[in-house]
Scaffold this motif. Structure first.
Motif, mmCIF file in Angstrom:
data_model
loop_
_atom_site.group_PDB
_atom_site.id
_atom_site.type_symbol
_atom_site.label_atom_id
_atom_site.label_comp_id
_atom_site.label_asym_id
_atom_site.label_seq_id
_atom_site.Cartn_x
_atom_site.Cartn_y
_atom_site.Cartn_z
ATOM 1 N N ARG A 153 66.198 5.683 16.877
ATOM 2 C CA ARG A 153 65.139 4.692 17.090
ATOM 3 C C ARG A 153 64.551 4.910 18.484
ATOM 4 N NH1 ARG A 153 68.776 -0.401 16.382
ATOM 5 N NH2 ARG A 153 69.971 0.974 17.768
ATOM 6 N N VAL A 154 63.300 5.291 18.496
ATOM 7 C CA VAL A 154 62.670 5.750 19.733
ATOM 8 C C VAL A 154 61.660 4.729 20.235
ATOM 9 C CG1 VAL A 154 61.159 7.498 20.718
ATOM 10 C CG2 VAL A 154 62.991 8.179 19.172
ATOM 11 N N ALA A 155 61.723 4.440 21.527
ATOM 12 C CA ALA A 155 60.715 3.630 22.202
ATOM 13 C C ALA A 155 59.829 4.561 23.017
ATOM 14 C CB ALA A 155 61.370 2.598 23.103
ATOM 15 N N VAL A 156 58.554 4.621 22.671
ATOM 16 C CA VAL A 156 57.614 5.493 23.377
ATOM 17 C C VAL A 156 57.151 4.802 24.652
ATOM 18 C CG1 VAL A 156 55.372 6.641 23.265
ATOM 19 C CG2 VAL A 156 56.852 6.589 21.253
ATOM 20 N N VAL A 157 57.231 5.508 25.770
ATOM 21 C CA VAL A 157 56.803 4.955 27.047
ATOM 22 C C VAL A 157 55.286 5.081 27.181
ATOM 23 C CG1 VAL A 157 56.937 5.174 29.548
ATOM 24 C CG2 VAL A 157 58.999 5.419 28.164
ATOM 25 N N GLY A 158 54.624 3.943 27.424
ATOM 26 C CA GLY A 158 53.177 3.951 27.615
ATOM 27 C C GLY A 158 52.435 3.439 26.393
ATOM 28 N N ILE A 159 51.220 2.936 26.625
ATOM 29 C CA ILE A 159 50.387 2.430 25.524
ATOM 30 C C ILE A 159 48.987 3.036 25.577
ATOM 31 C CG2 ILE A 159 51.662 0.266 25.224
ATOM 32 C CD1 ILE A 159 49.597 -1.104 27.003
ATOM 33 N N GLY A 160 48.852 4.133 26.313
ATOM 34 C CA GLY A 160 47.561 4.817 26.381
ATOM 35 C C GLY A 160 47.323 5.700 25.166
ATOM 36 N N ASP A 161 46.203 6.391 25.189
ATOM 37 C CA ASP A 161 45.821 7.237 24.048
ATOM 38 C C ASP A 161 46.872 8.302 23.753
ATOM 39 O OD1 ASP A 161 43.511 5.800 23.813
ATOM 40 O OD2 ASP A 161 42.262 7.233 24.922
ATOM 41 N N THR A 162 47.428 8.918 24.801
ATOM 42 C CA THR A 162 48.423 9.966 24.594
ATOM 43 C C THR A 162 49.679 9.409 23.944
ATOM 44 O OG1 THR A 162 47.595 11.081 26.572
ATOM 45 C CG2 THR A 162 49.724 11.799 25.718
ATOM 46 N N SER A 163 50.112 8.228 24.394
ATOM 47 C CA SER A 163 51.302 7.597 23.809
ATOM 48 C C SER A 163 51.076 7.224 22.356
ATOM 49 C CB SER A 163 51.683 6.354 24.623
ATOM 50 O OG SER A 163 52.018 6.691 25.944
ATOM 51 N N VAL A 164 49.875 6.719 22.051
ATOM 52 C CA VAL A 164 49.550 6.355 20.662
ATOM 53 C C VAL A 164 49.536 7.603 19.786
ATOM 54 C CG1 VAL A 164 47.765 5.399 19.148
ATOM 55 C CG2 VAL A 164 48.273 4.295 21.322
ATOM 56 N N SER A 165 48.969 8.691 20.289
ATOM 57 C CA SER A 165 48.960 9.951 19.530
ATOM 58 C C SER A 165 50.378 10.443 19.280
ATOM 59 C CB SER A 165 48.164 11.022 20.285
ATOM 60 O OG SER A 165 46.827 10.630 20.460
ATOM 61 N N LEU A 166 51.226 10.307 20.294
ATOM 62 C CA LEU A 166 52.615 10.718 20.162
ATOM 63 C C LEU A 166 53.334 9.860 19.122
ATOM 64 C CD1 LEU A 166 55.031 12.380 21.088
ATOM 65 C CD2 LEU A 166 55.281 10.839 23.038
ATOM 66 N N ALA A 167 53.102 8.547 19.163
ATOM 67 C CA ALA A 167 53.714 7.645 18.184
ATOM 68 C C ALA A 167 53.235 7.969 16.771
ATOM 69 C CB ALA A 167 53.386 6.199 18.540
ATOM 70 N N ASN A 168 51.940 8.243 16.626
ATOM 71 C CA ASN A 168 51.399 8.628 15.319
ATOM 72 C C ASN A 168 52.044 9.903 14.808
ATOM 73 O OD1 ASN A 168 49.471 6.878 14.097
ATOM 74 N ND2 ASN A 168 48.095 7.249 15.827
ATOM 75 N N ALA A 169 52.288 10.844 15.722
ATOM 76 C CA ALA A 169 52.930 12.102 15.326
ATOM 77 C C ALA A 169 54.327 11.842 14.763
ATOM 78 C CB ALA A 169 53.009 13.045 16.521
ATOM 79 N N ILE A 170 55.044 10.901 15.365
ATOM 80 C CA ILE A 170 56.384 10.561 14.862
ATOM 81 C C ILE A 170 56.284 9.909 13.490
ATOM 82 C CG2 ILE A 170 58.405 9.100 15.265
ATOM 83 C CD1 ILE A 170 57.900 9.458 18.270
ATOM 84 N N ILE A 171 55.336 8.989 13.332
ATOM 85 C CA ILE A 171 55.159 8.284 12.053
ATOM 86 C C ILE A 171 54.779 9.250 10.946
ATOM 87 C CG2 ILE A 171 53.737 6.587 10.835
ATOM 88 C CD1 ILE A 171 53.506 5.079 13.527
ATOM 89 N N HIS A 172 53.906 10.196 11.254
ATOM 90 C CA HIS A 172 53.362 11.094 10.228
ATOM 91 C C HIS A 172 54.221 12.331 9.984
ATOM 92 C CE1 HIS A 172 49.272 9.205 11.396
ATOM 93 N NE2 HIS A 172 49.829 8.548 10.394
ATOM 94 N N ASN A 173 55.351 12.431 10.670
ATOM 95 C CA ASN A 173 56.261 13.560 10.458
ATOM 96 C C ASN A 173 57.667 13.028 10.159
ATOM 97 O OD1 ASN A 173 54.845 16.330 11.295
ATOM 98 N ND2 ASN A 173 54.062 14.688 12.597
ATOM 99 N N PRO A 174 57.850 12.463 8.971
ATOM 100 C CA PRO A 174 59.127 11.815 8.643
ATOM 101 C C PRO A 174 60.292 12.781 8.459
ATOM 102 C CG PRO A 174 57.693 11.874 6.721
ATOM 103 C CD PRO A 174 56.876 12.369 7.874
ATOM 104 N N ASP A 175 60.016 14.086 8.385
ATOM 105 C CA ASP A 175 61.105 15.049 8.207
ATOM 106 C C ASP A 175 61.929 15.221 9.481
ATOM 107 O OD1 ASP A 175 60.490 15.545 5.581
ATOM 108 O OD2 ASP A 175 59.124 17.186 6.044
ATOM 109 N N HIS A 176 61.402 14.739 10.607
ATOM 110 C CA HIS A 176 62.104 14.888 11.874
ATOM 111 C C HIS A 176 62.967 13.656 12.152
ATOM 112 C CE1 HIS A 176 60.076 18.595 12.731
ATOM 113 N NE2 HIS A 176 58.922 18.038 12.478
ATOM 114 N N PRO A 177 64.018 13.826 12.954
ATOM 115 C CA PRO A 177 65.038 12.769 13.082
ATOM 116 C C PRO A 177 64.686 11.641 14.039
ATOM 117 C CG PRO A 177 65.663 14.640 14.414
ATOM 118 C CD PRO A 177 64.390 15.032 13.716
ATOM 119 N N TYR A 178 63.420 11.195 14.043
ATOM 120 C CA TYR A 178 63.031 10.121 14.940
ATOM 121 C C TYR A 178 62.310 9.026 14.177
ATOM 122 C CZ TYR A 178 63.763 14.064 18.057
ATOM 123 O OH TYR A 178 64.305 15.145 18.687
#
Length: 636
Positions: A153-178
């Protein structure tokens, strides 16, 4: 049960199925639109051609579906761009049908379709296609993707565009362990806000609540952060038993690659500083179509020099090392990575003059990068004659051959241990520096002799960080020589960039030193590494203090007491003006000490080394007796 397992093996919905479903949605949307208006008693235009009109709407929409390929994406990984394609397709269909209506009104006196029908169809079809994709994503998330209980269970640091893109990448790649569990922010104005359906936790709120810490397994930081930000969030996470992960968002574009690049934070990430600015074009121009020699080429520094030079289009790179296996492994790596670069790999000892001369005679080098040396302080303290053969004798051979064969530039890699040395290794490197400098103003010399001097290199063979890692992996203890010992650190690429830059900007005779920032306390380094590995210092992994090793000192220096520092046009690179010796004097002393090394008389070797390097005062070593004798002689 068999059917359930078959469903779980399903990885995506075939494209033809998505295409068929979208057509069904279009047909259904048209029918619903007409039936809705019919139920309100609205009279339709050209009722006798109703079937043909419905067919034409479907055909137009199918054409735009094919044009924008709304069916092509994998629905479980749908992104905003996929939804935009649906908008473009349906919007283009609406505009086309409105155009047909306009033509019909001009030619036949009334529109072909009722405008409410078109707009109802537009909104219903978009809604249903969106709805189908959202339901499919949710289905895969619940029934197909990995069990979220096994994910971090990962908490992404930051709420800017880069952090949102990173969070989206985690959501859209369910094969990875995060698994995205929320966001962390230093801001205090977003306590009640939601982002991508997850809460935003303020730093102060996070510190005060134990319940919040139970919701996360790891904190995810970005490589774009400043060192200060990275250290703050790392300390926050480690102090509360959370892992620290790092995402390479600065250098990777694809979402999947970003998630693949997530890795545990390394101690090197916290010690690293902004890289030195290198004048790439100037460095490249010095190497293009040149023949380059790199000694110690299979070592940590030498191999990185070779990798960097291999990108500069040299005509030939000759790599010399006496370590057989590392040289062979490097050969396999370089031939695969740089198929268009010519290499020659030579297994040889630099203390063998005739072997080295054959290389200089055959290849007529333009640049020599001399990184070959014995560097382990305790081993050299026990075997001083070997340091004389390689660090002094080998350097002497290469420097004299560079002068004899008119090499344009000779760049020597030295060490901060050569400054006010307390061990044989450091003193031998200082003697090598003196010999190289003396050649600059010797008769008939055309070669530019340049020295670079820097501290410990992160991750180099035998350095403290890999050593600590091995000890931690074994369960400890981590051994430190002294609680107050400090060291300067730099990265391997950074060190090698300095070497290349020095070779370019040097006029001859300089010793270049690097602004290495603040020194690092080794105890703090060990404790941080233990925490980054998920353990508690002193409890899970013990730290033992074993005392200073022979020849070791608490503090490293980059400048001698008698040197002055001259700035260059690079704010991080300076010139150290150290005392020099005449070539005839250092030549005679080097010849003398090499003869002593042949006889393996350790005391006489070190005694002569102290003559060459007067500031060499042994520490925690059997050779301290020589300093006492010297003091007594002065007193007498």
């Amino acid at each position: 049960m068999g059917d359930i397992f078959k469903i779980r093996e399903l990885r995506y919905i075939p494209r033809w199925s998505v295409f068929f479903i979208d057509i069904s949605v279009i047909f259904f949307s048209v029918l619903v639109s007409y039936l809705f208006l019919k139920s309100l008693g609205v009279r339709l235009n050209f009722i006798e051609y109703q079937n043909e009109k419905i067919f034409s709407v479907i055909i137009v929409n199918i054409l735009f579906i094919l044009l924008f390929k709304t069916y092509a994406g994998i629905i479980r990984h749908s992104t905003f761009s996929d939804f935009c394609k649906i908008l473009w397709s349906s919007g283009s269909t609406l505009i086309t049908l409105l155009g047909l209506n306009f033509i019909s009104a001009l030619a036949l006196g009334k529109p072909l379709f009722l405008y409410p029908v078109l707009f109802l169809f537009f909104f219903i079809s978009i809604f249903l296609m969106f709805f189908f994709r959202m339901i499919t994503k949710q289905f895969f998330s619940i029934f197909i993707d990995k069990d979220v209980s096994s994910k971090e269970r990962v908490a992404v640091v930051g709420i800017g565009d880069t952090s949102v893109s990173l969070a989206n990448a985690i959501i859209h790649n369910p094969d990875h362990p995060y698994q995205l569990a929320g966001f962390l922010s230093a801001r205090s104005d977003s306590k009640k806000a939601m982002l991508l359906g997850h809460k935003i936790y303020n730093k102060k709120q996070f510190l005060k609540s134990d319940n919040l810490r139970e919701q996360f397994d790891a904190v995810l930081i970005k490589d774009m952060m400043t060192k200060r930000e990275m250290e703050e969030w790392t300390a926050l996470a480690l102090d509360h038993g959370l892992k620290v992960l790092k995402a390479p968002v600065a250098s990777i574009i694809k979402e999947d690659d970003v998630v693949k690049g997530i890795r545990p934070l390394k101690i090197e990430d916290l010690l690293n500083r902004p890289a030195i600015k290198i004048e790439g074009e100037e460095v490249k121009s010095f190497h293009v179509n040149k023949t380059i020699l790199v000694t110690g080429g299979a070592g940590s520094i030498g191999s990185e020099i070779v990798r960097q030079v291999a990108q500069l289009k040299s005509s030939l790179i000759v790599v010399v090392d006496q370590a057989e296996s590392p040289l062979y492994e490097l050969q396999l790596e370089l031939l695969e990575r740089f198929p268009n670069q010519r290499f020659k790999f030579v297994l040889a000892d630099i203390s063998n003059y005739s072997r080295m001369e054959k290389l200089f005679e055959d290849h007529r080098f333009s640049i020599v990068y001399h990184a070959a040396a014995y560097k382990h302080v305790p081993l050299i303290e026990d075997n001083p004659h070997e340091a004389i053969f390689v660090n002094i004798g080998g350097t002497k051979n290469l420097a004299l051959l560079s002068k004899k064969y008119n090499v344009n530039r000779f760049v020597m890699v030295s060490t901060d241990k050569a400054v006010n040395p307390t061990n044989v290794m450091g003193a031998s490197k200082r003697a090598a520096e003196l010999f190289v400098q003396s050649l600059q103003n010797s008769s008939e010399n055309t070669t530019k002799f340049i020295t670079t001097r820097f501290g410990n290199v992160l991750g180099s063979n035998g350095s403290v960080i890999p050593h600590f890692k091995k000890q931690i992996e074994k369960g400890g203890p981590v051994t430190i020589t002294h609680p107050d010992i400090i060291r300067y650190f730099m990265t391997i690429p950074e060190a090698c960039e300095l070497v290349l830059q020095a070779g370019t900007m040097g006029k001859g005779g300089e010793i270049y030193v690097f602004d290495m920032g603040k020194p690092v306390k080794i105890l703090d380094l060990a404790e941080r590494m233990i925490k980054l590995s998920g353990y508690t210092p002193g409890i899970d992994i013990k730290i033992d203090f074993i005392g200073l090793r022979p020849g070791e000192k608490l503090y490293e220096e980059l400048l001698t007491d008698h040197s002055t520092t001259i700035p260059t046009h690079h704010e991080k690179i300076m010139i150290s003006r150290d005392p020099v010796m005449a070539f005839e004097d250092i030549e005679a002393l080097c010849q003398q000490i090499i003869m002593l090394a042949v006889n393996k008389d350790s005391l006489q070797i070190v005694k002569t080394l102290k003559v060459i390097v007067p500031e060499f005062i042994s520490n925690n070593s059997e050779f301290e007796v020589l300093d006492k004798i010297s003091e007594h002689e002065v007193y007498e």
